[in-house]
Design a protein around this motif. Structure first.
Motif, PDB file in Angstrom:
ATOM      1  N   MET A  36       0.950  -1.128  -0.034  1.00 51.06           N
ATOM      2  CA  MET A  36       0.034   0.084   0.054  1.00 51.06           C
ATOM      3  C   MET A  36       0.824   1.216  -0.143  1.00 51.06           C
ATOM      4  SD  MET A  36      -1.509   0.071   3.804  1.00 51.06           S
ATOM      5  CE  MET A  36      -1.271  -1.669   4.289  1.00 51.06           C
ATOM      6  N   SER A  37       0.282   2.388  -0.305  1.00 45.47           N
ATOM      7  CA  SER A  37       0.964   3.625  -0.074  1.00 45.47           C
ATOM      8  C   SER A  37       0.587   4.368   0.854  1.00 45.47           C
ATOM      9  CB  SER A  37       0.746   4.418  -1.547  1.00 45.47           C
ATOM     10  OG  SER A  37       1.267   3.878  -2.619  1.00 45.47           O
ATOM     11  N   GLU A  56      -3.272  -1.948  -2.907  1.00 42.86           N
ATOM     12  CA  GLU A  56      -3.173  -2.889  -4.115  1.00 42.86           C
ATOM     13  C   GLU A  56      -4.069  -4.046  -4.052  1.00 42.86           C
ATOM     14  OE1 GLU A  56      -0.998  -2.389  -1.252  1.00 42.86           O
ATOM     15  OE2 GLU A  56       0.056  -4.206  -1.144  1.00 42.86           O
ATOM     16  N   HIS A  86       3.026   2.723  -7.661  1.00 37.03           N
ATOM     17  CA  HIS A  86       3.169   1.697  -6.724  1.00 37.03           C
ATOM     18  C   HIS A  86       2.202   0.654  -6.503  1.00 37.03           C
ATOM     19  CE1 HIS A  86       4.867   1.557  -2.322  1.00 37.03           C
ATOM     20  NE2 HIS A  86       3.639   0.858  -2.253  1.00 37.03           N
ATOM     21  N   GLU A  87       0.922   0.957  -6.409  1.00 37.11           N
ATOM     22  CA  GLU A  87       0.022   0.017  -6.380  1.00 37.11           C
ATOM     23  C   GLU A  87       0.013  -1.095  -7.499  1.00 37.11           C
ATOM     24  OE1 GLU A  87      -0.771  -0.010  -3.508  1.00 37.11           O
ATOM     25  OE2 GLU A  87      -0.889   2.180  -3.067  1.00 37.11           O
ATOM     26  N   HIS A 110       2.815  -3.446  -7.030  1.00 37.38           N
ATOM     27  CA  HIS A 110       2.514  -4.377  -6.116  1.00 37.38           C
ATOM     28  C   HIS A 110       1.551  -5.600  -6.677  1.00 37.38           C
ATOM     29  CE1 HIS A 110       3.637  -3.341  -2.162  1.00 37.38           C
ATOM     30  NE2 HIS A 110       2.884  -2.061  -2.305  1.00 37.38           N
ATOM     31  N   GLU A 151       7.031  -3.857  -0.149  1.00 35.23           N
ATOM     32  CA  GLU A 151       7.092  -2.586  -0.254  1.00 35.23           C
ATOM     33  C   GLU A 151       8.473  -1.896  -0.899  1.00 35.23           C
ATOM     34  OE1 GLU A 151       4.521  -1.028   0.254  1.00 35.23           O
ATOM     35  OE2 GLU A 151       3.318  -2.351   1.207  1.00 35.23           O
ATOM     36  N   ALA A 203       7.782  -2.355  -4.702  1.00 31.69           N
ATOM     37  CA  ALA A 203       6.657  -1.306  -5.279  1.00 31.69           C
ATOM     38  C   ALA A 203       7.184   0.125  -5.144  1.00 31.69           C
ATOM     39  CB  ALA A 203       5.490  -1.456  -4.384  1.00 31.69           C
ATOM     40  N   TYR A 222      10.218   0.902   2.625  1.00 29.10           N
ATOM     41  CA  TYR A 222       9.913   1.526   1.516  1.00 29.10           C
ATOM     42  C   TYR A 222      11.210   1.913   0.822  1.00 29.10           C
ATOM     43  CZ  TYR A 222       4.774   1.540   2.278  1.00 29.10           C
ATOM     44  OH  TYR A 222       3.376   0.910   2.768  1.00 29.10           O
TER      45      TYR A 222
END
Ligand SMILES: [Zn+2]
Length: 678
Positions: free
Chosen positions: A1-2, A296, A325-326, A329, A348, A351, A402
């Motif tokens: 996730m972000s 995601e 990003h998603e 994933h 993470e 992604a 991240y």
């Protein structure tokens, strides 16, 4: 996730505004024993009814599973259900339920296939969220006079960190991958989106039953649905994958800037990763009051509507990074999933790194190195305060997972070369697709393709806590753009500094100069592009009269951050001109959090001679923004401003109190802290 809610540029406007960067750490513990004994293969989920008043859900799910070893009972996770019953193989039925798990007792023999029918009723308190259904304004017939009222009747889910077993009897353990097909029956006036392909819409009297089909298995934390009033547009990737972009009907003008570059990002990632996108389609759905920036869910990116932007907002804040990003994933997390939190960086870190590569494809090499430089600064800061963590520590900070994860991949690629890196990633994904992975599954592939022993590198970067700052700086110096940025230094004013702002150095380097030393700003400095002008707005809080006219031109910039800062600073510096500044910015809303409008209303209220006949209207508007019909970001701004000017009335206080129980923990934390401080 972000997780980051203020990407790239935070909104800064001295004393009044606070940029809140929120992080949330998700980690999962343990591997259940059950996966060794039983393999759940498919789940046919039927959400028969969702009562928006009582928030009750009634459902029916049929699991098919295979017994791998003899066992005398199996279980499904089902958190706090009102009722739950099962029928095994069409005959034996029972309801052995302990409030957390449904236990099915039976002498199961290895190599047998079974069918488990489960009917249930529950009222989820988390993982599924009902937005705005409780609000009075929903049912009230008198239309709200506020044209900007943004009530949203929505239902959406968030599995990661919250557990899907709060609304669907399922297996919380990420190591059980199941092919979930969802059918959902809901009011015919709403769109219902879930994982996979929409195969059928069955029209009933007042409802529609939406049938979604998945062809491949996934972990239960990635099962999701979103319900609301949406329009959508579909485009197709180079290879023909449907990219379905949902938006609120009233946001049609924001559609293009919000989804700008979506197809480019998708095609880039598919090409770069070298493995075709694993799912049938990719859907993007904005929701109100989301818990994170994006999530995601398999084939379904649910994201915060704070990232729905117009062209002006796009400059400072946009959906590109969140979306990339998603999307990354979908391979790293969804196709191959960590076995446990120890390997969370495999999700993470990847992604974050691949989102950055996608952004490099759009915004260029300098942008790529700039973001890596920013990551380095954040990691250095974490190191300075003694909070560096190992990438293999399940309790690591999100900065580590991240940003350090992305740095590891960047340096690894430099070390082994593009070809070995890309082949290893491809082999790793194909070998473990639709299964679970550990760090060594990836490292061993890179060692094979590069023919290098990576143990020392892995020790330094994955196992050790410390952040290898020098190694990152060495790598960054490969970029002349970063070299220039590091070289430019005007903390101590030199003769060179005088020339920088009129030279050909990068906007980032000029911004650095401006922020280091506001005395260097002259009338000519304002001739620079938008981002340098934004830095000038931030740096020059005391505006010399000879720069007044230049500074006033900032109010016309195509940036809501610049306008917000410039309005406040001009208002403060030149009391005699307040009316003119307010008139000029009267019709600007700003981002979706109304950053400019809420500031404007506050200033209009406290500017004594400004439109006295309108004071009540402005006060009511600002107070209205504290109510739950608005997104939590708008509410937070309005509450902060009203509190600053000591004008939080009973309505505002009621809304503040109500905010302390809001499902979004960032907002409830803010509200609690504010109440405590009073
Ligand atoms: Zn993520």
């Amino acid at each position: 996730m972000s997780l980051t809610f203020c990407p790239k540029v935070c909104y800064i406007s001295y004393m009044i505004r606070i940029c809140l960067i929120f992080f949330f750490l998700i980690h999962f513990l343990g591997v259940s024993q059950q996966a060794e004994y039983v393999n759940f293969k498919t789940a046919k989920v039927d959400i028969l009814s969702i009562d928006t008043a009582s928030k009750d859900i009634e459902g029916h799910v049929i699991y098919e599973f295979e017994i791998l070893k003899d066992i005398d009972s199996i279980f499904l996770d089902a958190n706090n259900f009102q009722s739950i019953k099962y029928i095994l193989d069409g005959g034996y039925s029972d309801s052995l339920y302990n409030g957390k798990q449904l236990i099915v007792k039976h002498p199961f023999k290895s190599n047998t296939i079974h069918k488990l029918d489960v009917v249930y009723k529950t009222t989820p308190t988390k993982a599924m969220y009902f937005i705005d259904w409780d609000n009075d304004f929903v049912t009230s017939s008198d239309s709200d006079s506020d044209q900007n009222c943004i009530e949203k009747l929505q239902i959406w889910t968030q599995g990661q960190g919250k557990y899907t077993s709060n609304w669907l009897p399922s297996i919380d353990d990420m190591n059980d991958k199941i092919e979930f097909d969802l059918s959902i029956t809901f009011d015919k006036n709403y769109e219902v989106v879930a994982n996979g392909n929409l195969t059928n819409k069955q029209i009933n009297d007042s409802t529609v039953t939406w049938h979604y089909d998945m062809q491949k298995p996934m972990s239960s934390y990635l099962v999701a649905l979103a319900i609301g009033k949406y329009d959508k547009k579909v485009t197709y990737s180079k290879r023909g994958v449907p990219l379905e972009m949902y938006y609120y009907p009233e946001d049609s003008l924001k559609f293009e800037p919000t989804y700008r570059y979506t197809k480019q990002v998708f095609d880039f990632l598919e090409e770069e990763i070298g493995v075709p996108y694993p799912w049938q389609n990719y859907k993007m759905v904005p929701v109100k009051d989301f818990l994170y920036a994006g999530m995601e869910n398999t084939s379904l990116n649910i994201y915060s509507d704070a990232f729905v932007v117009d062209s002006i907002a796009f400059v400072d804040k946009n959906f590109v990074n969140i979306n990339a990003h998603e999307l990354a994933h979908q391979w790293f997390g969804d196709l191959v999933t960590e076995t446990s939190g120890t390997h969370h960086w495999l999700q993470e870190g990847f992604a974050t790194y691949y989102a950055l590569l996608a952004e490099r494809d759009i915004f260029g090499e300098d942008y790529y190195y700039w973001r890596l430089y920013e990551y380095t600064q954040e990691l250095l800061e974490q190191d300075r305060v003694g909070q560096s963590t190992s990438l293999l520590d399940p309790k690591s900070s999100s900065t580590t997972f991240y940003k350090k994860g992305a740095w590891f991949l960047h340096l690894l690629r430099e070390k082994v070369g593009d070809e070995a890196f890309k082949t290893a990633v491809k082999n790793y994904l194909l070998k473990h697709q639709f299964k679970n992975v550990e760090t060594n599954d990836f490292i061993s592939e890179v060692e094979k393709t590069s023919d290098k022993d990576l143990s020392a590198f892995v020790e330094r970067w994955l196992i050790k806590k410390e952040f290898m700052y020098d190694e990152t700086i060495e790598s960054l110096k490969k970029s002349t753009f970063i070299q220039e940025y590091l070289m430019v230094d005007c903390e101590v004013k030199t003769s060179k500094c005088e020339t920088y702002l009129a030279s050909w150095i990068s906007d980032e380097a000029k911004s650095k100069v401006v922020l280091q030393n506001s005395e260097l700003i002259t009338s000519k400095s304002f001739k620079n592009p938008l981002k340098v002008r934004q830095a000038i707005a931030q740096s020059l809080t005391e505006i010399p009269s000879e720069l007044k006219e230049d500074y006033e031109s900032l109010l016309s910039d195509k940036s809501y951050i610049t306008i917000e800062i410039a309005l406040f600073n001009l208002w403060r510096n030149f009391p005699g001109e307040r009316r003119r500044y307010l008139d000029k910015t009267k019709n600007i809303q700003g981002f979706n959090d109304k950053n400019v409008r809420t500031l404007w209303l506050t200033l209009a209220l406290i500017t004594e001679d400004y439109e006295p006949e309108m004071k009540k209207v402005y006060f009511d508007e600002l107070t209205n923004y504290t109510s739950s019909k608005y997104g939590f970001e708008v509410r937070q701004n309005a509450i902060q401003y009203l509190n600053q000017i000591k004008a939080c009335n009973d309505d505002c206080k009621t809304n503040l109190k109500q905010a302390t129980t809001h499902h979004n923990w960032r907002f409830s934390k803010f509200a609690k802290a504010l109440l405590e401080s009073q």
